[in-house]
Each structure stands twice: as structure tokens, then as C-alpha cells.
Design a protein around this motif. Structure first.
Motif, short mmCIF file in Angstrom:
data_model
loop_
_atom_site.label_atom_id
_atom_site.label_comp_id
_atom_site.label_asym_id
_atom_site.label_seq_id
_atom_site.Cartn_x
_atom_site.Cartn_y
_atom_site.Cartn_z
N ALA A 1 32.59 29.94 42.78
CA ALA A 1 31.26 31.57 41.89
C ALA A 1 32.23 33.10 41.86
O ALA A 1 31.52 33.74 41.56
CB ALA A 1 30.43 31.29 43.53
N VAL A 2 33.09 33.19 41.82
CA VAL A 2 33.84 35.12 42.70
C VAL A 2 34.00 34.56 41.12
O VAL A 2 34.31 34.28 40.02
CB VAL A 2 35.28 34.23 42.91
CG1 VAL A 2 36.40 33.49 41.99
CG2 VAL A 2 35.85 35.65 42.50
N ALA A 3 33.70 35.89 40.43
CA ALA A 3 33.95 36.68 39.38
C ALA A 3 35.57 36.67 38.87
O ALA A 3 36.51 36.65 39.41
CB ALA A 3 33.53 38.18 39.08
N ASP A 4 35.53 36.18 37.33
CA ASP A 4 37.19 36.34 36.72
C ASP A 4 37.01 38.29 36.48
O ASP A 4 37.34 38.55 35.62
CB ASP A 4 37.54 35.79 35.74
CG ASP A 4 38.82 35.59 35.08
OD1 ASP A 4 39.54 36.04 36.13
OD2 ASP A 4 39.09 35.25 33.99
N LEU A 5 38.29 38.77 37.62
CA LEU A 5 38.04 40.54 37.84
C LEU A 5 39.98 40.46 38.08
O LEU A 5 40.37 39.59 38.48
CB LEU A 5 37.77 41.36 39.02
CG LEU A 5 35.72 41.27 38.45
CD1 LEU A 5 35.37 41.68 39.79
CD2 LEU A 5 35.41 42.00 37.45
N PRO A 6 40.36 41.66 36.95
CA PRO A 6 41.78 42.04 37.18
C PRO A 6 41.20 42.69 38.63
O PRO A 6 40.92 43.03 39.80
CB PRO A 6 41.53 43.52 36.33
CG PRO A 6 40.66 42.76 35.27
CD PRO A 6 39.33 42.61 35.67
N PRO A 7 43.02 41.61 39.49
CA PRO A 7 42.86 41.71 41.06
C PRO A 7 42.82 43.56 41.32
O PRO A 7 42.63 43.89 42.69
CB PRO A 7 44.33 40.92 41.55
CG PRO A 7 44.15 40.15 40.45
CD PRO A 7 43.39 40.96 38.72
N ALA A 8 43.34 44.37 40.29
CA ALA A 8 43.58 45.67 41.01
C ALA A 8 42.80 46.59 41.36
O ALA A 8 42.01 47.50 42.31
CB ALA A 8 44.60 45.95 39.77
N HIS A 9 41.49 45.74 40.02
CA HIS A 9 40.24 46.61 40.11
C HIS A 9 39.23 46.12 41.23
O HIS A 9 38.41 46.80 42.19
CB HIS A 9 39.39 45.98 39.06
CG HIS A 9 39.81 46.66 37.64
ND1 HIS A 9 39.13 46.47 36.65
CD2 HIS A 9 40.85 47.13 37.62
CE1 HIS A 9 39.62 47.18 35.53
NE2 HIS A 9 40.92 46.89 35.65
N VAL A 10 39.86 45.27 41.67
CA VAL A 10 38.78 44.57 43.11
C VAL A 10 39.80 45.90 44.49
O VAL A 10 38.43 46.11 45.14
CB VAL A 10 38.91 43.16 42.95
CG1 VAL A 10 38.33 43.29 44.72
CG2 VAL A 10 38.03 42.53 41.97
N ALA A 11 40.88 45.47 44.24
CA ALA A 11 41.27 46.39 45.68
C ALA A 11 41.53 48.11 44.85
O ALA A 11 40.97 48.36 46.16
CB ALA A 11 43.14 46.10 44.87
N LEU A 12 40.93 48.24 44.47
CA LEU A 12 40.88 49.41 44.19
C LEU A 12 39.46 49.48 44.83
O LEU A 12 38.84 50.79 45.26
CB LEU A 12 40.72 50.27 42.52
CG LEU A 12 40.35 51.16 42.77
CD1 LEU A 12 41.22 52.60 43.00
CD2 LEU A 12 40.15 51.86 41.23
N SER A 13 38.32 49.16 44.70
CA SER A 13 36.75 49.16 44.80
C SER A 13 36.80 48.58 46.68
O SER A 13 36.05 49.38 47.38
CB SER A 13 35.70 48.43 44.58
OG SER A 13 36.38 46.86 44.33
N LEU A 14 37.97 48.16 47.11
CA LEU A 14 37.93 47.61 48.06
C LEU A 14 38.52 48.34 49.31
O LEU A 14 38.14 49.08 50.13
CB LEU A 14 38.39 46.30 48.39
CG LEU A 14 39.02 45.83 49.76
CD1 LEU A 14 38.09 45.50 50.32
CD2 LEU A 14 40.10 45.08 50.07
N THR A 15 39.04 49.22 48.26
CA THR A 15 39.86 50.38 49.32
C THR A 15 39.12 51.75 49.39
O THR A 15 38.93 52.41 50.45
CB THR A 15 41.14 51.35 48.51
OG1 THR A 15 42.31 50.01 48.38
CG2 THR A 15 41.72 51.82 49.16
#
Length: 437
Positions: free
Chosen positions: A391-405
Motif C-alpha cells: 500500500a505504500v507510495a513510491d516516494l524518494p526516502p529523502a522526501h519522507v525523511a524531511l516530512s517526518l523530521t
């Protein structure tokens, strides 16, 4: 870390922070309604003092719950599109029902409750308080209907890989819903009770021994003493239901790797995922089977029966024990308060300090229980229907890490501000009572 793990951490952070606030407002709304009714019955001003003070607490908590709920829902589209693509025909209507039947009612009558005390008839203001409390419960009902369906899906059919509703009654009242709803509501009651007792205990320690403070502490402790044992009973029934529909979760909660009869209740263990065994075990023989199956020689499935389709054991195992530990502590503290009350004794200062330390103990128990529930469902997002990784989106890990931070920093700031504001309001109320302002 890849985008899958980062997205899971981000959603977990969002839901962890969000659940803190509804778990207070669901039951605090009913406490406000109780305070208002008592004032209408007795015309004793102490009840309105409690009402006005905790209305401020409710308003602050409700606002943070709304904000964090909105940001959490965004992630269905940004990080987990496969969820709505697969089960959106089920999840979408349930979320819409929550907004239409609960959120709109809460938002509308909250304004009357907060700002119209002297502008509308008292019966209408009391009705508004009742409807706000009812709205919070409706909101919990719909959210838990969806969450329970994800654990024990029913009343649907899969067509070309997409879930379609067949029976909405079975979808809403799926096999685990009554147990999960009851368990969550009781957890909310305990959370609100100890929040009330803790904040009023803080005022008590600062010299506010008014009738409102004493009465509020007594009400909170009586409520906790009644509900805490009931929560244990509800949790036991919920566990039996989980054994039937999610045996892998039960096996992880108890860290049992091999199936068998007469299994022990493990009080302590160090699970080893690689070796698929526990390095250390301390348990009570046959008690595990007795609790899970009601038979000391009952058969219980182990984790190895499920191959790789079982949750990570250590987080579920320890979260479950934290939840149980907090629950037992609540029972002890609440019963001790009842002892002081029936003996007509002044609360010892050390006891009131314990109440202050336990102001947010309900949060600890709720989060631990929620982790057991949600991590215990993995690797499934919808049990037997949709795996989380699908179910997860194919996103650049860096983008997810930025929003998570960004989320984590924001939540840390909001949490500090929230807790500080609660105790600031308690100090202000104490000064008012003591005539210092």
C-alpha cells in the motif's frame, strides 16, 4: 531506511500524537456534562467552578486533536495510496460518516458551550454540552468501526483486487468492533479521570483546598476505582476475541514461538527474531493457556505456525506488559484514594504527589495498548486482504525523511506547549481561589 519504513514511522508518529487528545476529550466531555447536571440539581457553585475550569482544558485538547487528525488523514493520499485504492469503498464512507455525524455536531455546539453560557437558556447550554460529549463518542465509534474492520474485515467482496461493500451492518459491527470500542472508551475514562485528579492534585499541592478541588479529586478517583477493574475485564474479553481472529497477534503478545498445550504465562522474556525463540524466560506454568483458552491445558498457536506473516515480537510483547503494568498501577492508586475517602482521612501529601506524577498515565497505557493493536496486525494493513508493503507510495526516502523530521519537531513543540499550558492554567485557577489575582 527505505520509504516503506520511513512512511510507517511517520504514520506511527502522527497517530501516536493524535490519539493523545481524543482519548481525553471523549470522556472529559461527559465529565463536563456531569458537572453541569450536578450544578443544575444542587446549585452548588463548586460544580460550575469545575465545569468552567475543565471546559478550558477540553477546548485546548479538542483543538489539538482536530489539527493532528487532519494532518494524519493527508497521509492516506501522500504515503499510502494503495490503502484507499484497495479498500477506499469501505474506508471512505466510514470516515465521511464520522465527519457528518460527529465532527460537525462537536464543532457547532462547542461554540455554544464555550461562549454562550449567559446568552442562551441554561437548559440549552446543558443540551449543547451533552451534544458535544455525544459527538466525541460518535467520532470514536466511526473511527473504531473502520479500525476494527481493518483487523477483522467482514461484509465485503473483492472484485478485481478492490473491496466492495456487501453488508454495511457486518462492516460496521465486525467481529472485533464491540470489544475494541468498549476497551477504548474505558481507556478514555481512565485517561480523563487521572488527568482531572492530577491537575487538581497540582492545585491542592499549591495550597488550593477549595470545595471544587476536593470534590473534583473525589469524583475522578471514584470513577477510576470503578472503571479500572472493568477495563481489565473488557481487555480479557478482547483478548479472547483476538485469539479467534488474530492468533498471530496473541502469540506475539505472549512471545510463544511453538504451538502447544498448557503454555505458560511469560512474565519476562527476551525474544530473538532471528533464532525464533526466547533467550530468557520467566513464566507461570499453564497460566497462559488458562487465560487465553479458559483451559489450563488448552491449545495455543505459536508464531512459527505463521511463517513470516506475524508481527515483530519484542515491540508487541513489551507494549502489552507496559499497558498491563499501568493498568495495575491505576487500580492500586484509585483504590488507595477510596481508602482515604472512606476513612475520612486527608489525602497524604505523598499520595497527591503520586496523582500529579500520574496526570498523563492514561496516555502511557493508551499508547502501549494502541501499539499492541496496530503493530500486532502487521505485516497486514487490512488483515488477510492487504499487506502494508503493498500500500505504500513510491516516494524518494529523502522526501519522507524531511516530512517526518518536520512532523516530529512540530509535535515536540506542541507537546511542551500543551503540557505547560495545562499547568499554567492550574496555577492561575489556584491564584484566583486564593485571592492572589
Amino acid at each position: 531506511m527505505d520509504e516503506f519504513l520511513l512512511s510507517r514511522i511517520q504514520f506511527a508518529a502522527n497517530i501516536t500524537f493524535h490519539i493523545l487528545f481524543p482519548t481525553i476529550t471523549i470522556s472529559l466531555g461527559w465529565m463536563l456534562f456531569f458537572f453541569k447536571l450536578r450544578f443544575r440539581q444542587t446549585e452548588d457553585p463548586k460544580w460550575m467552578e469545575l465545569y468552567f475550569y475543565f471546559t478550558k482544558v477540553f477546548a485546548l485538547t479538542f483543538s489539538l486533536g482536530v489539527v493532528t487528525g487532519v494532518t494524519m488523514s493527508f497521509q492516506f493520499g501522500t504515503n499510502w495510496p494503495g490503502f484507499m485504492n484497495t479498500v477506499g469503498n469501505i474506508a471512505g464512507p466510514l470516515l465521511a460518516y464520522e465527519i457528518l455525524t460527529a465532527f460537525f455536531m462537536e464543532a457547532t455546539f462547542l461554540g455554544i458551550m464555550l461562549y454562550a453560557f449567559r446568552r442562551v437558556p441554561q437548559w440549552f447550554h446543558t443540551l449543547a454540552t451533552f451534544l458535544v460529549a455525544l459527538g466525541t463518542t460518535f467520532s470514536a465509534f466511526w473511527i473504531l468501526a473502520l479500525n476494527s474492520w481493518m483487523h477483522t474485515p467482514d461484509g465485503f467482496v473483492m472484485i478485481d483486487g478492490v473491496a466492495h461493500a456487501e453488508n454495511w451492518w457486518k462492516i460496521i459491527f465486525n467481529p472485533s468492533m464491540p470489544y475494541r470500542f468498549t476497551h477504548t472508551l474505558l481507556a478514555s475514562v481512565l485517561t480523563a479521570a487521572f488527568l482531572i485528579a492530577g491537575l487538581l492534585g497540582y492545585r491542592w499541592l499549591r495550597g488550593d483546598r477549595s470545595a471544587a478541588v476536593r470534590t473534583g479529586m473525589k469524583c475522578a478517583l471514584v470513577l477510576a476505582a470503578i472503571v479500572a477493574p472493568l477495563q481489565g475485564l473488557a481487555g480479557d474479553f478482547h483478548g479472547v476475541n483476538t485469539r479467534e481472529y488474530q492468533p498471530a497477534k496473541i502469540a506475539a503478545m505472549e512471545a510463544h514461538w511453538e504451538s502447544g498445550k498448557g503454555i505458560p504465562l511469560l512474565l519476562f522474556a527476551i525474544p530473538d527474531e532471528e533464532k525464533k525463540e526466547n533467550d530468557v524466560e520467566i513464566g507461570i506454568p499453564k497460566l497462559g493457556s488458562l487465560i487465553i483458552t479458559r483451559d489450563p491445558d488448552g491449545y495455543v498457536q505459536g508464531l512459527n505456525d505463521f511463517g513470516d506473516l506475524h508481527p515483530r515480537v519484542a515491540p508487541v510483547f513489551w507494549s502489552f506488559r507496559v499497558m498491563i503494568g499501568v493498568g495495575m498501577l491505576m487500580i492500586g492508586v484509585a483504590f488507595l484514594g477510596m481508602f482515604f475517602h472512606f476513612k475520612k482521612m486527608e489525602y497524604p501529601r505523598i499520595y497527591v504527589r503520586v496523582l500529579c506524577w500520574m496526570t498523563f498515565s492514561g496516555w502511557v497505557g493508551t499508547i502501549a495498548g494502541w501499539y499492541v493493536t496496530e503493530m500486532g496486525r502487521q505485516p497486514w494493513l487490512v488483515q488477510g486482504v492487504l499487506l502494508s508493503k503493498d500500500a505504500v507510495a513510491d516516494l524518494p526516502p529523502a522526501h519522507v525523511a524531511l516530512s517526518l523530521t518536520a512532523y516530529l519537531l512540530t509535535y515536540c513543540i506542541l507537546m511542551v506547549a500543551y503540557v505547560a499550558t495545562l499547568f499554567y492554567m492550574a496555577r492561575v485557577e489556584t491564584k484566583k481561589t486564593l485571592g492572589e489575582v
